[in-house]
Design a protein around this motif. Structure first.
Motif, PDB file in Angstrom:
ATOM      1  N   ARG A 175      -8.253 -16.574   2.521  1.00  0.00           N
ATOM      2  CA  ARG A 175      -7.828 -16.007   1.257  1.00  0.00           C
ATOM      3  C   ARG A 175      -6.313 -15.851   1.216  1.00  0.00           C
ATOM      4  NH1 ARG A 175     -10.553 -13.381  -2.820  1.00  0.00           N
ATOM      5  NH2 ARG A 175     -12.350 -12.827  -1.578  1.00  0.00           N
ATOM      6  N   ARG A 210       4.403  -0.467  12.958  1.00  0.00           N
ATOM      7  CA  ARG A 210       3.629  -1.704  13.123  1.00  0.00           C
ATOM      8  C   ARG A 210       2.541  -1.537  14.173  1.00  0.00           C
ATOM      9  NH1 ARG A 210       5.711  -6.241  10.847  1.00  0.00           N
ATOM     10  NH2 ARG A 210       4.940  -7.649  12.447  1.00  0.00           N
ATOM     11  N   PHE A 223       5.705  -2.179   2.800  1.00  0.00           N
ATOM     12  CA  PHE A 223       6.770  -2.795   3.576  1.00  0.00           C
ATOM     13  C   PHE A 223       8.149  -2.363   3.115  1.00  0.00           C
ATOM     14  CE2 PHE A 223       3.178  -5.299   4.517  1.00  0.00           C
ATOM     15  CZ  PHE A 223       3.417  -5.869   5.753  1.00  0.00           C
ATOM     16  N   PHE A 261      -5.485  -6.600  -5.613  1.00  0.00           N
ATOM     17  CA  PHE A 261      -5.728  -7.547  -4.513  1.00  0.00           C
ATOM     18  C   PHE A 261      -6.630  -6.989  -3.409  1.00  0.00           C
ATOM     19  CE2 PHE A 261      -4.672  -9.884  -0.642  1.00  0.00           C
ATOM     20  CZ  PHE A 261      -4.904 -11.175  -1.071  1.00  0.00           C
ATOM     21  N   PRO A 273      -4.957  -5.628  11.838  1.00  0.00           N
ATOM     22  CA  PRO A 273      -4.470  -4.875  10.683  1.00  0.00           C
ATOM     23  C   PRO A 273      -5.424  -4.933   9.488  1.00  0.00           C
ATOM     24  CG  PRO A 273      -3.100  -6.803  11.097  1.00  0.00           C
ATOM     25  CD  PRO A 273      -4.022  -6.673  12.248  1.00  0.00           C
ATOM     26  N   ASN A 274      -6.180  -6.026   9.394  1.00  0.00           N
ATOM     27  CA  ASN A 274      -7.096  -6.124   8.246  1.00  0.00           C
ATOM     28  C   ASN A 274      -8.349  -5.286   8.443  1.00  0.00           C
ATOM     29  OD1 ASN A 274      -7.694  -7.834  10.313  1.00  0.00           O
ATOM     30  ND2 ASN A 274      -8.407  -9.510   9.048  1.00  0.00           N
ATOM     31  N   ALA A 301       7.132  -6.443  -0.456  1.00  0.00           N
ATOM     32  CA  ALA A 301       6.240  -7.592  -0.279  1.00  0.00           C
ATOM     33  C   ALA A 301       5.166  -7.657  -1.355  1.00  0.00           C
ATOM     34  CB  ALA A 301       5.601  -7.576   1.119  1.00  0.00           C
ATOM     35  N   LEU A 302       5.575  -7.448  -2.595  1.00  0.00           N
ATOM     36  CA  LEU A 302       4.643  -7.701  -3.699  1.00  0.00           C
ATOM     37  C   LEU A 302       4.490  -9.212  -3.848  1.00  0.00           C
ATOM     38  CD1 LEU A 302       6.024  -5.099  -6.251  1.00  0.00           C
ATOM     39  CD2 LEU A 302       3.870  -4.974  -5.013  1.00  0.00           C
ATOM     40  N   PHE A 316      -0.114  -4.587  13.523  1.00  0.00           N
ATOM     41  CA  PHE A 316       0.562  -5.865  13.653  1.00  0.00           C
ATOM     42  C   PHE A 316       1.108  -6.064  15.053  1.00  0.00           C
ATOM     43  CE2 PHE A 316       0.738  -5.393   9.024  1.00  0.00           C
ATOM     44  CZ  PHE A 316       0.166  -6.601   8.688  1.00  0.00           C
ATOM     45  N   THR A 359      -5.701   1.630   7.431  1.00  0.00           N
ATOM     46  CA  THR A 359      -4.323   1.951   7.054  1.00  0.00           C
ATOM     47  C   THR A 359      -3.854   0.973   5.994  1.00  0.00           C
ATOM     48  OG1 THR A 359      -3.500   0.464   8.762  1.00  0.00           O
ATOM     49  CG2 THR A 359      -3.690   2.779   9.346  1.00  0.00           C
ATOM     50  N   ALA A 360      -2.894   1.400   5.201  1.00  0.00           N
ATOM     51  CA  ALA A 360      -2.230   0.473   4.289  1.00  0.00           C
ATOM     52  C   ALA A 360      -0.743   0.658   4.491  1.00  0.00           C
ATOM     53  CB  ALA A 360      -2.609   0.754   2.848  1.00  0.00           C
ATOM     54  N   LEU A 361      -0.036  -0.464   4.588  1.00  0.00           N
ATOM     55  CA  LEU A 361       1.386  -0.420   4.893  1.00  0.00           C
ATOM     56  C   LEU A 361       2.190  -0.836   3.673  1.00  0.00           C
ATOM     57  CD1 LEU A 361       3.757  -0.306   6.931  1.00  0.00           C
ATOM     58  CD2 LEU A 361       3.164  -2.615   7.624  1.00  0.00           C
ATOM     59  N   ARG A 363      -2.689  -9.562   4.795  1.00  0.00           N
ATOM     60  CA  ARG A 363      -3.554  -9.325   5.946  1.00  0.00           C
ATOM     61  C   ARG A 363      -3.858  -7.836   6.097  1.00  0.00           C
ATOM     62  NH1 ARG A 363      -3.715 -10.170  11.797  1.00  0.00           N
ATOM     63  NH2 ARG A 363      -1.475 -10.091  12.105  1.00  0.00           N
ATOM     64  N   ASP A 364      -2.826  -7.033   5.866  1.00  0.00           N
ATOM     65  CA  ASP A 364      -2.981  -5.590   5.984  1.00  0.00           C
ATOM     66  C   ASP A 364      -4.013  -5.079   4.992  1.00  0.00           C
ATOM     67  OD1 ASP A 364      -2.092  -3.054   7.082  1.00  0.00           O
ATOM     68  OD2 ASP A 364      -1.260  -2.660   5.100  1.00  0.00           O
ATOM     69  N   ARG A 369      -0.739  -0.522  -5.136  1.00  0.00           N
ATOM     70  CA  ARG A 369      -1.468  -1.571  -4.439  1.00  0.00           C
ATOM     71  C   ARG A 369      -2.001  -1.048  -3.103  1.00  0.00           C
ATOM     72  NH1 ARG A 369       1.370  -7.091  -2.490  1.00  0.00           N
ATOM     73  NH2 ARG A 369       2.301  -5.630  -1.027  1.00  0.00           N
ATOM     74  N   GLY A 392      -6.601  -6.502   4.228  1.00  0.00           N
ATOM     75  CA  GLY A 392      -7.937  -6.912   4.636  1.00  0.00           C
ATOM     76  C   GLY A 392      -8.291  -8.357   4.338  1.00  0.00           C
ATOM     77  N   GLU A 436     -10.060  -7.392  -4.652  1.00  0.00           N
ATOM     78  CA  GLU A 436     -10.449  -8.802  -4.678  1.00  0.00           C
ATOM     79  C   GLU A 436     -10.922  -9.231  -3.288  1.00  0.00           C
ATOM     80  OE1 GLU A 436      -7.378 -11.338  -6.295  1.00  0.00           O
ATOM     81  OE2 GLU A 436      -8.138 -13.025  -5.131  1.00  0.00           O
ATOM     82  N   VAL A 437     -10.196  -8.765  -2.290  1.00  0.00           N
ATOM     83  CA  VAL A 437     -10.556  -9.098  -0.918  1.00  0.00           C
ATOM     84  C   VAL A 437     -11.976  -8.620  -0.590  1.00  0.00           C
ATOM     85  CG1 VAL A 437     -10.031  -8.503   1.480  1.00  0.00           C
ATOM     86  CG2 VAL A 437      -8.198  -9.124  -0.077  1.00  0.00           C
ATOM     87  N   ASN A 447      10.534  -4.153   2.316  1.00  0.00           N
ATOM     88  CA  ASN A 447      10.938  -4.893   1.107  1.00  0.00           C
ATOM     89  C   ASN A 447       9.793  -5.001   0.093  1.00  0.00           C
ATOM     90  OD1 ASN A 447       9.256  -6.708   2.292  1.00  0.00           O
ATOM     91  ND2 ASN A 447      10.685  -8.400   2.275  1.00  0.00           N
TER      92      ASN A 447
END
Ligand SMILES: Nc1ncnc2c1ncn2[C@@H]1O[C@H](COP(=O)(O)OP(=O)(O)OP(=O)(O)O)[C@@H](O)[C@H]1O
Ligand SMILES: [Mg+2]
Lengths: 307, 369
Positions: free
Chosen positions: A216, B48, B82, B99, B73-74, B86-87, B53, B78-80, A208-209, B147, A211, B102-103, B84
């Motif tokens: 998706r 957050r 995480f 990714f 957030p989308n 979160a790959l 978020f 910003t890009a976060l 989500r972050d 990423r 985008g 792709e979005v 852990n």
């Protein structure tokens, strides 16, 4: 291999190890392999009354399988269109029911696993489980009453002015599909729930972050993760729907036959166990082949289902 | 592109629990900014709120001057990264990195090309076709950074991204991160409870405790001129002595403690000195500022002590002492330059430091040991 067994007995101890091993073997043999072997054997033999089983008249033959394909020896049609048609329709209907269940259950499972919090989620799970304490027959008859021409649904639709005369949900098989879809819904929800629940929430948030819109996120992150659950749920629902008997018997329209009803007819009304076995086995094998094919197409390995 | 981040009067509440209390911070564009604080102090929560978020219960988050209220957030620049990482384990390395593209509907060939460029940047060329779980911890780390960078954010948010790595790799990644930040030139907001990380990498550090920002400054200032007792005790090693201020003159104060009279700097906060005569105060003296006093040289602060034990740490000696009327063990560290003479355990010694190396602060909450 031998180190595996040595390790197995060391971990579980001799007594427990042997017990578990025996129990599993007895279970496999008595509950699964033997009965199916019996059926297999039966399906290839002539149909004779029980006293003659094992005698000379009880010989091997392919006539039952031939019958499913070509019908009576003196039939006018070149194929047994009636039975094959029922067979094909059953498979297609089972696929349809599985698909409906998947569409219904995936959102519910996702909601339960990642959105619902605490009490509300538990309440939803309860309201999913508790209705299944009511036995299958009663549930099927309740559906029949509900969908009947004088049932609640017709009454409501007429009261709302959507219909001006009752709609025959039974004849049109709406009741049948609803009943079948509902019958195995838990077997779809829980495997998907288990799979989705094990997904790290951060992955959803990360997508989500970056985008990604909700669809998706599901398409690229949640569904791939849940694929083993989806496969195992779909497999179970498909198998059980294709093999269902009570719901089609009670809710099916007058013109619609389920393949299991044919099997039942051969076993019961026609006292032809051999032909019943042959029909049942064809259904079983067809279902297995179909499921394996689907797994091939969707690139799922058999082992993943059991995760 | 780079953007500044402003938190104005931000409060964040979970029920009656306050996870952030009246936070006011201005993070300049293009800087490496760190939040430093113990576990549970509200660092992730603040991040957050910046990434979207979580909406602050009160106050504003501004990115590039624009109020972010109601922007998800989308939709934020910003890009976060995480805590852990979160790959996505079911995607290949390059698909992970691509990714964000792709979005946005970038074509596959273009995505692949961009992913390869980023793999180059993080020094992992030709690893794009691996699966994520075939990478080592440090490599995963770098993929997560790539990423996040692929999204071309104005602000990169990093939530303790190095905490899972071993010490060697962590130190290596620090330099790496700093280098990447300088190359891409965007604002980095970095969260950590490791002070070494915060001090070495950042342009500015905000020290947090229980939802409150204690001090915002560059690493040197945080270390040399802590503004609160919490900062003084949390960042680096520190000895402290409690007493009463007897005189405040200019930017120095005199504090009378049971162990002796100590002079120290009266640290300003919000442009005002914090201590006046009559206040209770804590005097902080770092172990490396303490010296053995050998009679000839005058020191502003002198304490009588007994050597309790000494530890040899290679490049320096760590000496633990019992100071008269001080309930805590005081530590002193000496560079091992070959000349330093050890003292016997139990020896009566005098230790001291210059007033310029002692910091006097109002009594306040201290960091847990
Ligand atoms: N969703 C939530 N509901 C209730 N309390 C929360 C929630 N999220 C965080 N908290 C509380 O807010 C406080 C700060 O949490 P936060 O995750 O920001 O800590 P942190 O500084 O990142 O710690 P760490 O270094 O361990 O990651 C904690 O006491 C935590 O229990
Ligand atoms: Mg955190």
């Amino acid at each position: 291999m031998s180190t595996y067994w040595k390790d197995y007995f060391r971990r579980n101890g001799m007594a427990l190890g042997l017990f578990v091993l025996l129990a599993v073997m007895v279970w496999m043999l008595v509950m699964i392999i033997l009965p199916q072997l019996y059926m297999l054997d039966f399906s290839f033999r002539t149909n004779v009354p029980p006293p003659q089983w094992g005698t000379d008249t009880h010989t091997y033959t392919l006539e039952h399988y031939r019958y499913l394909l070509y019908g009576n020896v003196n039939a006018t049609e070149s194929f047994n269109y009636l039975d094959l048609g029922v067979f094909g329709r059953t498979i297609i209907a089972a696929v349809f029911v599985t698909f409906i269940d998947l569409c219904l259950c995936y959102p519910v499972a996702y909601y339960l696993a990642h959105v619902a919090k605490g009490g509300w989620g538990r309440l939803m799970v309860m309201s999913l489980i508790v209705p299944f304490w009511v036995n299958e027959l009663l549930r099927a008859f309740a559906f029949k009453v509900m969908f009947g021409t004088g049932g609640v649904i017709n009454d409501a639709l007429m009261w709302l002015g959507i219909l001006d005369q009752p709609y025959d949900f039974i004849r049109e098989n709406v009741a049948l599909y609803s009943g079948l879809s509902y019958a195995y819904i838990l077997l779809m929800i829980f495997p998907i729930y288990n799979a989705v629940e094990s997904l790290d929430r951060n992955q959803i948030e990360a997508a989500r972050d970056m985008g990604a819109p909700w669809w998706r996120i599901h398409w690229r992150v949640v569904i791939p993760h849940a694929k083993p659950g989806i496969t195992s749920g779909s497999t179970m629902v498909f198998m059980l729907t294709a093999g269902a008997l009570a719901a089609p018997q009670i809710l099916g329209g007058p013109s619609s036959l389920w393949f299991t009803q044919l099997v039942y007819k051969w076993f019961n009304n026609s006292a032809n166990w051999a032909r019943g076995s042959a029909y049942a086995l064809v259904l079983l094998v067809a279902c297995i082949v179909f499921v394996l094919l689907m797994m091939r197409i969707f690139k799922v390995k058999l082992g993943e289902i059991a995760r | 592109m780079s953007a500044d981040v402003k938190l104005e009067d931000v409060w964040i509440r979970f029920g009656s629990f306050e996870a952030a209390k009246d936070v006011n911070i201005h993070i300049q564009e293009g800087e490496f900014f760190s939040f430093l604080g113990p576990s549970g102090c509200g660092k992730t929560t603040l991040l957050r709120a910046v990434s979207g978020f979580l909406e602050p219960s009160e106050g504003k988050v501004l990115i590039g001057g624009q109020d972010m209220a109601g922007i998800g957030p989308n939709k934020r620049p910003t890009a976060l990264i995480f805590q852990n990482l979160a790959l996505f384990p079911l995607m290949k390395v390059w698909e992970n990195i691509a990714f964000p593209l792709e979005v946005r509907g970038v074509g596959k060939a273009e995505r692949r090309k961009r992913a390869d460029e980023l793999l180059e940047l993080i020094a992992l060329p030709d690893q794009g076709d691996k699966m994520v779980n075939e990478l080592s911890g440090g490599q995963k780390q770098r993929v997560a950074i790539a990423r996040a960078l692929a999204a071309e954010p104005d602000v990169l948010l990093l939530d303790e991204p190095l905490s899972a790595l071993d010490l060697k790799l962590r130190q290596h990644m620090r330099t790496e991160l700093r280098a990447i930040q300088q190359r891409v030139g965007i604002t980095f907001i970095y969260i950590t409870h490791d002070q070494g990380e915060a001090l070495t990498m950042s342009d500015h550090v905000a020290v947090m405790s229980q939802g409150v920002i204690e001090q915002v400054a560059d690493g040197n200032t945080i270390y040399d001129s802590p503004q609160t007792a919490f900062v003084a005790s949390f960042v680096g090693e520190n000895n402290h002595f409690q007493g009463k201020v007897t005189a405040a003159d200019g930017d120095m104060v005199t504090v009378e403690t049971p162990s002796g009279v100590l002079r120290g700097r009266n640290i300003e906060r919000d442009g005002k000195p914090q201590l006046a005569a009559g206040d209770q105060a804590l005097v902080f003296i770092r172990p490396e500022s303490l010296r053995f006093v050998d009679g000839e040289k005058k020191r502003d602060n002198v304490l009588e002590a007994t050597v309790e034990r000494q530890e040899f740490e290679g490049n320096f000696w760590q000496v633990f002492l019992q100071v008269k009327d001080c309930p805590r063990v005081v530590s002193l560290s000496m560079v091992n330059d070959g000349s330093s003479v050890g003292h016997d355990v139990g020896a009566q010694v005098k230790i001291g430091c210059d007033a310029a190396h002692a910091v006097a602060l109002p009594v306040g909450q201290m960091a847990a040991e």
